[in-house]
Motif scaffolding. Structure first.
Motif, mmCIF file in Angstrom:
data_model
loop_
_atom_site.group_PDB
_atom_site.id
_atom_site.type_symbol
_atom_site.label_atom_id
_atom_site.label_comp_id
_atom_site.label_asym_id
_atom_site.label_seq_id
_atom_site.Cartn_x
_atom_site.Cartn_y
_atom_site.Cartn_z
ATOM 1 N N ASP A 1 2.497 35.620 -35.663
ATOM 2 C CA ASP A 1 3.741 35.842 -34.924
ATOM 3 C C ASP A 1 3.979 34.677 -33.964
ATOM 4 O O ASP A 1 3.466 34.661 -32.848
ATOM 5 N N LYS B 1 1.360 47.560 -38.956
ATOM 6 C CA LYS B 1 2.088 46.296 -38.783
ATOM 7 C C LYS B 1 1.237 45.129 -39.287
ATOM 8 O O LYS B 1 0.125 44.908 -38.826
ATOM 9 N N GLU C 1 9.834 41.363 -33.609
ATOM 10 C CA GLU C 1 9.881 41.442 -35.062
ATOM 11 C C GLU C 1 9.109 42.623 -35.635
ATOM 12 O O GLU C 1 9.402 43.098 -36.730
ATOM 13 N N GLY C 2 8.114 43.097 -34.863
ATOM 14 C CA GLY C 2 7.269 44.181 -35.371
ATOM 15 C C GLY C 2 8.100 45.409 -35.722
ATOM 16 O O GLY C 2 7.986 45.983 -36.804
ATOM 17 N N ASP D 1 -1.820 39.625 -35.036
ATOM 18 C CA ASP D 1 -0.661 40.512 -35.068
ATOM 19 C C ASP D 1 -0.600 41.356 -36.350
ATOM 20 O O ASP D 1 0.360 42.077 -36.584
ATOM 21 N N THR E 1 3.747 45.584 -28.386
ATOM 22 C CA THR E 1 4.353 45.046 -27.150
ATOM 23 C C THR E 1 3.341 44.506 -26.143
ATOM 24 O O THR E 1 2.311 45.137 -25.870
ATOM 25 N N GLY E 2 3.653 43.348 -25.590
ATOM 26 C CA GLY E 2 2.876 42.818 -24.478
ATOM 27 C C GLY E 2 2.922 43.775 -23.293
ATOM 28 O O GLY E 2 1.980 43.859 -22.500
ATOM 29 N N THR F 1 0.392 46.179 -33.129
ATOM 30 C CA THR F 1 0.262 45.335 -31.938
ATOM 31 C C THR F 1 1.693 45.023 -31.500
ATOM 32 O O THR F 1 2.200 43.933 -31.723
ATOM 33 N N MET G 1 -1.964 35.263 -31.821
ATOM 34 C CA MET G 1 -0.958 35.976 -32.630
ATOM 35 C C MET G 1 -1.331 36.027 -34.112
ATOM 36 O O MET G 1 -0.623 36.611 -34.920
ATOM 37 N N VAL H 1 15.944 44.919 -28.832
ATOM 38 C CA VAL H 1 15.191 44.911 -27.582
ATOM 39 C C VAL H 1 15.923 45.744 -26.539
ATOM 40 O O VAL H 1 17.145 45.907 -26.599
ATOM 41 N N ASN I 1 16.375 39.274 -29.970
ATOM 42 C CA ASN I 1 15.173 38.471 -29.743
ATOM 43 C C ASN I 1 14.353 38.503 -31.039
ATOM 44 O O ASN I 1 13.917 39.570 -31.479
ATOM 45 N N TRP J 1 -8.027 43.523 -30.108
ATOM 46 C CA TRP J 1 -8.927 42.369 -30.083
ATOM 47 C C TRP J 1 -9.330 42.030 -28.653
ATOM 48 O O TRP J 1 -8.678 42.440 -27.694
HETATM 49 N N1 BES Z 1 3.121 40.822 -31.327
HETATM 50 C C1 BES Z 1 3.886 40.858 -30.147
HETATM 51 C C2 BES Z 1 3.295 41.777 -29.086
HETATM 52 C C3 BES Z 1 2.069 41.277 -28.378
HETATM 53 C C4 BES Z 1 2.163 40.321 -27.399
HETATM 54 C C5 BES Z 1 0.848 41.839 -28.651
HETATM 55 C C6 BES Z 1 1.024 39.912 -26.726
HETATM 56 C C7 BES Z 1 -0.282 41.442 -27.975
HETATM 57 C C8 BES Z 1 -0.193 40.467 -27.012
HETATM 58 C C9 BES Z 1 5.304 41.348 -30.445
HETATM 59 O O1 BES Z 1 5.819 40.997 -31.671
HETATM 60 C C10 BES Z 1 6.185 40.758 -29.408
HETATM 61 O O2 BES Z 1 6.324 39.571 -29.384
HETATM 62 N N2 BES Z 1 6.756 41.607 -28.563
HETATM 63 C C11 BES Z 1 7.598 41.157 -27.526
HETATM 64 C C12 BES Z 1 8.765 42.099 -27.445
HETATM 65 C C13 BES Z 1 9.865 41.619 -26.528
HETATM 66 C C14 BES Z 1 10.533 40.399 -27.127
HETATM 67 C C15 BES Z 1 10.850 42.729 -26.347
HETATM 68 C C16 BES Z 1 6.809 41.168 -26.219
HETATM 69 O O3 BES Z 1 6.008 42.085 -26.016
HETATM 70 O O4 BES Z 1 6.955 40.234 -25.450
#
Ligand code: BES
Ligand code: MN
Ligand code: ZN
Length: 497
Positions: A271, A266, A350-351, A289, A377-378, A375, A286, A436, A346, A469
């Motif tokens: 992001d 990715k 985007e990943g 990302d 999902t949070g 990277t 981000m 999502v 949402n 990271w």
């Molecule tokens: N790049 C993020 C995921 C991420 C968030 C990695 C925080 C490291 C730390 C990804 O694109 C994202 O925003 N995911 C969302 C998905 C949700 C909208 C379903 C997330 O994890 O909040």
């Protein structure tokens, strides 16, 4: 860094710092005992006094070492003399390396390669020492107006009592190749978004292609992706002033036409969340990302540098996710390269939207296995913290192989289920699927989404949101999961498959 392996007398090493271990229970290692004699019993006295007990990770720097050829002696807690865990060895190696680097020393001699480590051989220990010291000496100061003037560790000698040094030497050579890949991964990941848009990742790939004949690099532009029908990837890119790139690196190290390992990384160079914009605090992180992409580039560099006998392909979808008049909106429906339609509920998820088209594209390389690194999902950070990467797979033997590689390298992953039960969370009223799956099991539903594009091959997904990271004071790229992936690839190259 220049790293050599040799036999020799600890007290006779001309160096800025001689590193010796003291075992648990204040027991001097054999190198430490030699130095103790040369110093007239100083080390025994320090131990007796309680300045050092020998627990793993303890350090004590002696700034004078009259009686030896060294300027200083670093004592390091070595744990149980009978044998320590692999993770303990890695942690004491890192501690020693950090101490020497922070002291601004230019060279060191480490007497640590002969410590007993459970279930690990001399090659593994030498490689871990090389990785610990090159890792600690890594510095990112490209963006400072005045680079740091602190001297950098340039030379390390691994002193051993072993009669043969060839195994350790070969392991060090391999570790140095890996260290080059790791440094590239960390450099690219640490670059800020404005200095590392998608075209910068393409340049990094092209530079690798120039440096290595065995690497063929191709970069697809927007128009070519349009022709391929990559409506999902392009949808993410449409809100950014930076053009998207689809980068492929094909490494042929195996003359036989064996099926390649395909790595898909990715590459979201920033992001923001897009129209579903992220909250302000911490948004700078981000820029990381694109750590999946950076790890693919690092692995390709290491594999090419080492000239491994294996075929590996890297695929990197690179985009920036921004809010804009042209950006995708919640509710938009797009058509992926596979023909499946996606309702974007949402824009911050985007990943998966760029990965799905890259994964469809990966099929053309007739892969043995495909591993994507993202990277993603949070939720993965909530589930596993920063200790393990998330692993999901449609093929049990591949998952096992990756878990073992993580265990062996200390760059661990933990498997989560990819059961059909979770798929219904992606149901959409308007398209084949939503992007999502709601609040529950966010890491799993993200992988479930990707699984719909990987049905034709063996596939594993590494969610590195928590591991790629460090945040806080030591903010910066970790280089993970390059060690895991290299262990996986080195094993396959060795096996000849
Ligand atoms: N790049 C993020 C995921 C991420 C968030 C990695 C925080 C490291 C730390 C990804 O694109 C994202 O925003 N995911 C969302 C998905 C949700 C909208 C379903 C997330 O994890 O909040
Ligand atoms: Mn996002
Ligand atoms: Zn993202």
């Amino acid at each position: 860094m220049d790293i050599s392996v040799k036999r020799g007398h600890p007290a006779e090493q001309k160096t800025a710092c001689l590193i010796v271990a003291v075992h648990a229970g204040k027991k001097l290692s054999s190198a430490a005992a030699t130095i103790d004699t040369a110093l007239g019993g100083t080390l025994s006295k320090l131990c007796k006094r309680g300045d050092l007990t020998g627990a793993v990770g303890e350090t004590l720097m002696l700034h004078e070492a009259n009686g030896t050829a060294a300027e200083r002696v670093l004592l390091i807690g070595g744990g149980k003399a009978e044998g320590i865990e692999a993770a303990e060895f890695q942690s004491l190696a890192q501690k020693a390396a950090r101490t020497v680097v922070d002291a601004g020393l230019r060279n060191a001699v480490a007497c640590l390669a002969d410590l007993q480590v459970k279930d690990r051989d001399a090659g593994w220990k030498a490689a871990q020492l090389a990785l610990a010291f090159t890792g600690a000496a890594y510095r990112f100061d490209q963006m400072k107006s005045k680079p740091s003037r602190k001297p950098l560790l340039a030379k390390l000698t691994l002193l051993t009592e072993a009669s043969r040094t060839s195994v350790a030497e070969a392991a060090v050579t391999q570790a140095l190749g890996m260290a080059e890949g790791l440094a590239l991964t960390r450099d690219l990941a640490n670059l800020p978004g404005n200095h590392c848009p998608p075209r910068r990742l393409a340049e990094a790939a092209r530079a690798l292609g120039k440096a290595h004949k065995s690497l063929k690099v191709t970069v697809l532009e927007r128009a070519e992706m349009q022709k391929l029908g990559m409506g999902s990837l392009l949808a993410v890119a449409q809100g950014s002033a930076e053009a998207p790139k689809l980068i492929t690196l094909e490494y042929q190290g195996d003359v036989a036409k064996s099926r390649p390992v395909v790595l898909v990384g990715k590459g979201v160079t920033f992001d923001s969340g897009g129209i579903s914009i992220k909250p302000g605090p911490g948004m700078d992180e981000m820029k990381f990302d694109m750590c999946g992409a950076a790890s693919v580039l690092g692995v390709m560099k290491a594999v090419a540098t080492l000239g491994l006998k294996i075929n590996v392909v890297g695929v990197i979808p690179a985009v920036e996710n921004m809010p804009d008049g042209n950006a995708i909106k919640p509710g938009d429906v797009v058509t992926s390269m596979s023909g499946q339609t996606i309702e974007i509920l949402n824009t911050d998820a985007e990943g998966r939207l760029i990965l799905c088209d890259a994964l469809s594209y990966a099929a053309r390389f007739e892969p043995d296995v495909v591993i994507d690194i993202a990277t993603l999902t949070g939720a993965c950070v909530i589930a596993l913290g920063s200790h393990a990467s998330g692993l999901l797979s449609n093929h049990d033997p591949l998952a096992e192989e990756l878990l073992r590689a993580g265990q062996r390298s200390g760059d661990r992953a933990w498997r989560l289920p990819l059961w059909e039960d979770y798929q219904k969370q992606l149901d959409s009223n308007f398209a084949d699927m939503a992007n999502v799956g709601g609040r529950e099991a966010g890491t799993i539903t993200a992988a479930c989404f990707l699984a719909r594009f990987t049905r034709s091959y063996r596939w594993a997904h590494l969610d590195i949101a928590g591991t790629a990271w460090h945040s806080g004071k030591a903010k910066g790229a970790s280089g993970r999961p390059v060690p895991l992936l290299m262990e996986f690839i080195l094993n396959r190259a060795r096996r000849g498959s």
